[in-house]
Design a protein around this motif. Structure first.
Motif, short mmCIF file in Angstrom:
data_model
loop_
_atom_site.label_atom_id
_atom_site.label_comp_id
_atom_site.label_asym_id
_atom_site.label_seq_id
_atom_site.Cartn_x
_atom_site.Cartn_y
_atom_site.Cartn_z
N LYS A 156 0.84 -1.22 0.00
CA LYS A 156 0.00 0.00 0.00
C LYS A 156 0.87 1.26 0.00
O LYS A 156 0.51 2.27 -0.60
N MET A 157 2.02 1.17 0.70
CA MET A 157 2.95 2.31 0.67
C MET A 157 3.36 2.60 -0.77
O MET A 157 3.37 3.72 -1.23
N LYS A 158 3.71 1.52 -1.45
CA LYS A 158 4.17 1.64 -2.84
C LYS A 158 3.09 2.27 -3.73
O LYS A 158 3.38 3.12 -4.57
N LYS A 159 1.85 1.84 -3.49
CA LYS A 159 0.76 2.31 -4.36
C LYS A 159 0.34 3.73 -4.04
O LYS A 159 -0.50 4.31 -4.70
N GLY A 160 0.87 4.28 -2.98
CA GLY A 160 0.55 5.68 -2.67
C GLY A 160 -0.66 5.84 -1.79
O GLY A 160 -1.31 6.88 -1.82
N GLU A 161 -0.96 4.82 -0.98
CA GLU A 161 -2.17 4.91 -0.16
C GLU A 161 -1.93 5.63 1.16
O GLU A 161 -2.87 5.86 1.92
N PHE A 162 -0.68 5.98 1.44
CA PHE A 162 -0.39 6.72 2.68
C PHE A 162 0.29 8.04 2.36
O PHE A 162 0.80 8.24 1.27
N LYS A 163 0.25 8.88 3.39
CA LYS A 163 0.90 10.19 3.20
C LYS A 163 2.41 10.06 3.45
O LYS A 163 2.87 9.14 4.11
#
Ligand code: ATP
Ligand code: MG
Length: 750
Positions: free
Chosen positions: A157-164
Motif C-alpha cells: 500500500k505504501m508503494k501504491k501511494g495509499e499513505f501520506k
C-alpha cells in the motif's frame, strides 16, 4: 603501472585477483544527478575508471537517482560530459538506480518474508528517541512485532501511494543496541509522493541509499565498490543486506578512500547550487567554479586534471589540498604544449622616432626546447604598444624593464631606449618617444648593449583588440563558510587589451601563453572573430597571496616559488654577480640568467654541470626549464640524475649526435629511470639521422602528400617551409637532424 608505487585500492584489487575472488574487475562511478560534478568527482572518476582500465575490467556510470525532488536530466548530461571529457568510457549504457526499482522492491519483500524487515509507523521524533545514543542502547519500536503478512500488505500500500509522506517507513530488523548506530534498524524505504524525472509517478516509495546502493552494485556485477570515507559506517549495512539476502558467491565489497577538499572553494553540489541560484556566479560552468564544466571553460585540460588527481594520491586520511597544486598541474601541462604569443594588457604607446617603414619579424611559437614547431610573423613599425607596467619613470632598485635610463629589448625585435616621456595634464604617462638600435635585432645583435629583460609588445595598427577575463579565486578565505567569504575581485574584465594578429588570424591553438602574463584560453562560448574573448587560466607563477600561508599537503610538497623575468625584487650582490657573469661571459639571455642567478640550488647545479662539459647555453636551458620544473616538486637528492649526466646529455646535442627534441625525450627517461644518457640513446636507437639518403625519400613523401601547400609555397608563401620541415621531423619521430632537414627541404621545394 610500473615505476609507480601502487595505492592501497590497487593493492586490494590485485590481492583479490590473485586470490581468484573475481574474474573481472568491475567498478562504478555512482553520482547523484543533483548538480554538476566538481573536481572531487574527478578524483572519484579517475579512481574508478582508472582502476577498471589498469586491470582490463570495466566501469559503469550509474546515476544514483533515488531522490526524486532534487534530480534533473541536465545534471545527468553534465555528468556524462564530465566523464567523457576526462577521457573515459563507461561500460554499455548509462545505468540508473531507478531502473532497478522493481528488483529492489522484490528484494525488500524478501527481507520482510525472512522477518528481517518491518514497516514502522512511529513518528520521526519518536524514532529518534528510541534510537539511543552512542553510549546507550536503543529500543525497538513496537511495530517491529507486525506479522510478515501485515508488513507485506502495508508495504504494498505504501508503494501504491495509499499513505501520506512520513506515515510509514520500511526498516531493516538488525540490532537496536549495535555500537555502530547505523545498524540500529536502518531505514530501507520511505514514502515520497513526488514525480521522478525517469520513473514518472509510478512509485510513491523510494529506496534509501543504504539499501539501493549495495544491491545496485550486486545487480551490475560490481566487484569493488569504491566510495568516500564518510560511508565507512555504512559498510556494515552494505554487508548485512547482501549477506542476509544470501547474495553469493560473487558479490561486491565496499572500500573507502579520502574525499578531496581544496582550499579557497566549496565542494559540495548543494553549496555550488546555492552560488548558481544566488547569482554569485554565471552558472555552473562559470570559470571560477570548481566544477568540471567550470574548469573546462576556464581552459584546464583533461590531462592536467588527471595529473592533478594522480599527484594528490589515494589515501585513507582526509586532508585539504592547496589550490596551488591544481594550478601547478595546468601550468605544467601547458608549459610545453601551447604557443607563446604577445599580448599587451594595458597598452602604452611607444613611438620609435628613428624607425621608418615597416617589417615583419618571424618568431617561433614555441621555445626551442619544446618539441613543437611553428612560427608566425610579427608586424613591426615605428608605432607600437608596450604594457604600462613595463615602463617606469622612478624605478625601484632591481627594476629590469624600460626606464628613462635603462634600455629594454622588445622580444624578438630590437632594443629601444627611452628618449622622451609624454604626459597628460594629470601627469599620467601617455606616450614614450624612443629610439631603436638598428644593430640590436634579436638573433643578430652586434650592438653590445646590455639589457636586463625582454618585454612583450604589439604593432599599433595591426594589433587586434581583445577582451580578457581575469579570474581569481572565488573565495577570499581558505575554508569558506558562506557567501560573506566570497572574493569581490574574483573577476576582472579588461576590454581593450591588444594582441598580435596571428593569434586571431592563424588560430594556431585555443590555449596560449601570453608571454610574461600567464596562460589563456579562447572562451569556447563567447568568443567571436569580431570580439575575441580570452579567459585567464592561470598565471605563470604561483600568485603571491598564497605564498604567505602554505597549508599542509597530502602528498607532494607545494610547488616552490619560481622567479620570472622582470620581477621587482632586487637581487643580492652575489646574485647580481652571477647574473652579470651569466649574461656577459656565458652569453645566457637575461631571462635564463635571472632564473639561475636567483636560485642558489639551480646555480650550483648549473655550475657543476658546466665543469663537466662546457656548453653554457644548452645546459642553462635544460637546468632552468626541466630541472627547475622537477625541483618544484622534489628535493635535490630525489632527482634521478646528476649535474654531470645533464652535461653528458648536452654534449650529445652539441656533437649533433641527438637533436634537442630527442634530448628532451632522453631527459624524461633519465628522470624516470636514472639511466645514463648515453645508454638510453644507444639502447633506444635515438641517434640523430643526418644521412640525406634516409631523409630525402621522407621529404618526397611529405611533398607528395601536400600538393596544395607545395603550390602555395611555390607561389610565394615561404612561411610554409616551417610546415614541411615540421612534417618531415615528425615522420622521423624527431630523430631527423633539423639543420640537414631544413636544407634538404628547401632544396627539394625550391
Ligand atoms: P556532493 O556533496 O558534492 O554532492 P556527493 O558525495 O553527494 O558529493 P555523489 O554524486 O553522491 O556526490 O558522488 C558520486 C561519487 O563521487 C561518490 O562515490 C562520492 O564518494 C564521490 N565524491 C563526491 N565528492 C567527492 C570528493 N570531494 N572527493 C572524492 N570523491 C568524491
Ligand atoms: Mg550528495
Amino acid at each position: 603501472m610500473e615505476n609507480k608505487s601502487k595505492d592501497f585500492l590497487r593493492r586490494i584489487v590485485e590481492e583479490d585477483l590473485n586470490a581468484g575472488k573475481y574474474n573481472e574487475v568491475v567498478t562504478r562511478f555512482p553520482p547523484e544527478p543533483n548538480g554538476f560534478p566538481h573536481i572531487g568527482h574527478a578524483k572519484s572518476i579517475a579512481i574508478n575508471f582508472g582502476i577498471a582500465k589498469d586491470y582490463q575490467g570495466h566501469c559503469n556510470l550509474r546515476m544514483d537517482d533515488t531522490n526524486p525532488t532534487t534530480e534533473d536530466t541536465q545534471y545527468v548530461e553534465a555528468l556524462k560530459d564530465a566523464v567523457q571529457w576526462l577521457g573515459f568510457e563507461w561500460d554499455k549504457n548509462v545505468r540508473y538506480t531507478s531502473d532497478y526499482f522493481p528488483k529492489l522492491y522484490a528484494y525488500a519483500r524478501e527481507l520482510i518474508k525472512m522477518g528481517k524487515a518491518y514497516v514502522d509507523s512511529t513518528s520521526e521524533e519518536e524514532m529518534r528517541e528510541l534510537r539511543g545514543t552512542v553510549t546507550e542502547a536503543g529500543k525497538r519500536s513496537k511495530y517491529a512485532e507486525r506479522s510478515v503478512e501485515e508488513n507485506l500488505e502495508l508495504f504494498e500500500k505504501m508503494k501504491k501511494g495509499e499513505f501520506k509522506d512520513g506515515e510509514h517507513v520500511l526498516r531493516a530488523k538488525i540490532d537496536m543496541s549495535a555500537p555502530n548506530m547505523k545498524m540500529r534498524d536502518p531505514l530501507l524505504y520511505r514514502i515520497r509522493h513526488a514525480h521522478h524525472f525517469r520513473a514518472g509517478d509510478e512509485w510513491a516509495i523510494y529506496p534509501m541509499y543504504d539499501f539501493a546502493h549495495c544491491l545496485s552494485d550486486y545487480i551490475e556485477g560490481v566487484s569493488h565498490s569504491i566510495c568516500t570515507l564518510e560511508f565507512e559506517n555504512n559498510r556494515d549495512i552494505y554487508n548485512w543486506v547482501l549477506d542476509t539476502l544470501g547474495l553469493k558467491p560473487i558479490r561486491p565489497y565496499q572500500h573507502e578512500f579520502a574525499r578531496l577538499g581544496i582550499n579557497y572553494t566549496v565542494m559540495s553540489k548543494r553549496k555550488l547550487l546555492e552560488l548558481v541560484e544566488g547569482g554569485q556566479v554565471n552558472g555552473w560552468d562559470d570559470p571560477r567554479m570548481p566544477t568540471i564544466a567550470g574548469l573546462r571553460r576556464r581552459g584546464y585540460t583533461p590531462e592536467s586534471i588527471l595529473n592533478f588527481c594522480d599527484s594528490i594520491g589515494v589515501a585513507k586520511a582526509n586532508s585539504m589540498v592547496d589550490v596551488a597544486q591544481l594550478e601547478f598541474a595546468i601550468r605544467d601541462d601547458l608549459n610545453t604544449k601551447v604557443p607563446r604569443v604577445m599580448c599587451v594588457m594595458n597598452p602604452l604607446k611607444v613611438t620609435i622616432t628613428n624607425y621608418e617603414g615597416s617589417e615583419e619579424i618571424e618568431a617561433p611559437y614555441y621555445p626551442h626546447d619544446v618539441p613543437k614547431e611553428g612560427t608566425r610573423k610579427l608586424p613591426f613599425s615605428k608605432e607600437i604598444y608596450i604594457d604600462q607596467s613595463d615602463f617606469s619613470q622612478n624605478p625601484e632598485k632591481g627594476y629590469f624593464r624600460l626606464t628613462p635610463e635603462q634600455p629594454v629589448r622588445l622580444k624578438y625585435a630590437y632594443i629601444i631606449s627611452c628618449k622622451e616621456v609624454i604626459k597628460d595634464d594629470k601627469g599620467n604617462v601617455v606616450e614614450i618617444k624612443a629610439e631603436y638600435h638598428p644593430d640590436s635585432k634579436s638573433g643578430k645583435d652586434t650592438s653590445g648593449i646590455k639589457v636586463k629583460s625582454a618585454i612583450q609588445w604589439v604593432e599599433s595598427n595591426i594589433a587586434k583588440q581583445i577582451e580578457v577575463r581575469l579570474y581569481d579565486r572565488l573565495f577570499k578565505t581558505e575554508a569558506p563558510e558562506s557567501v560573506e567569504d566570497l572574493n569581490p575581485n574574483s573577476l576582472k574584465i579588461i576590454k581593450d587589451a591588444l594582441i598580435e594578429p596571428a593569434v586571431i588570424d592563424e588560430k594556431p591553438d585555443v590555449r596560449f601563453q601570453f608571454e610574461r602574463e600567464g596562460y589563456f584560453y579562447a572562451d569556447p562560448i563567447d568568443y567571436t572573430d569580431e570580439k575575441p574573448i580570452f579567459n585567464k587560466i592561470v598565471g605563470l607563477k604561483e600568485s603571491s597571496s598564497k605564498k604567505k600561508k602554505a597549508p599542509k599537503q597530502t602528498a607532494k610538497p607545494q610547488p616552490k616559488k619560481v622567479q620570472i623575468d622582470g620581477e621587482v625584487v632586487p637581487m643580492t650582490t652575489e646574485e647580481q654577480a652571477l647574473f652579470d657573469n651569466y649574461t656577459n661571459n656565458l652569453k645566457l639571455n637575461s631571462e635564463v640568467a635571472n632564473t639561475l642567478a636567483r636560485d642558489a640550488q639551480l646555480s650550483a647545479f648549473y655550475q657543476e654541470a658546466l665543469e663537466a662539459v662546457n656548453s653554457p647555453v644548452g645546459i642553462a636551458n635544460i637546468v632552468t626549464n626541466d630541472v627547475a620544473r622537477e625541483l618544484k616538486q622534489k628535493e635535490l637528492n630525489e632527482l634521478n640524475y646528476t649535474p654531470k649526466q645533464i652535461a653528458e646529455l648536452m654534449k650529445m646535442v652539441d656533437d649533433e649526435l641527438i637533436s634537442t627534441k630527442i634530448a628532451k625525450q632522453v631527459f624524461e627517461e633519465m628522470s624516470k629511470s636514472g639511466e645514463e644518457p648515453t645508454k638510453i640513446v644507444e639502447s633506444k636507437g635515438l641517434v640523430q639521422i643526418s644521412d640525406p639518403d634516409i631523409i630525402l625519400p621522407i621529404i618526397d613523401e611529405v611533398i607528395a602528400k601536400n600538393p596544395e601547400n607545395v603550390e602555395k609555397f611555390r607561389a610565394g608563401n615561404t612561411k610554409l617551409l616551417g610546415f614541411f620541415v615540421g612534417q618531415v621531423l615528425k615522420a622521423t619521430k624527431g630523430k631527423g637532424n633539423p639543420k640537414v632537414v631544413n636544407e634538404l627541404v628547401a632544396r627539394q621545394l625550391g
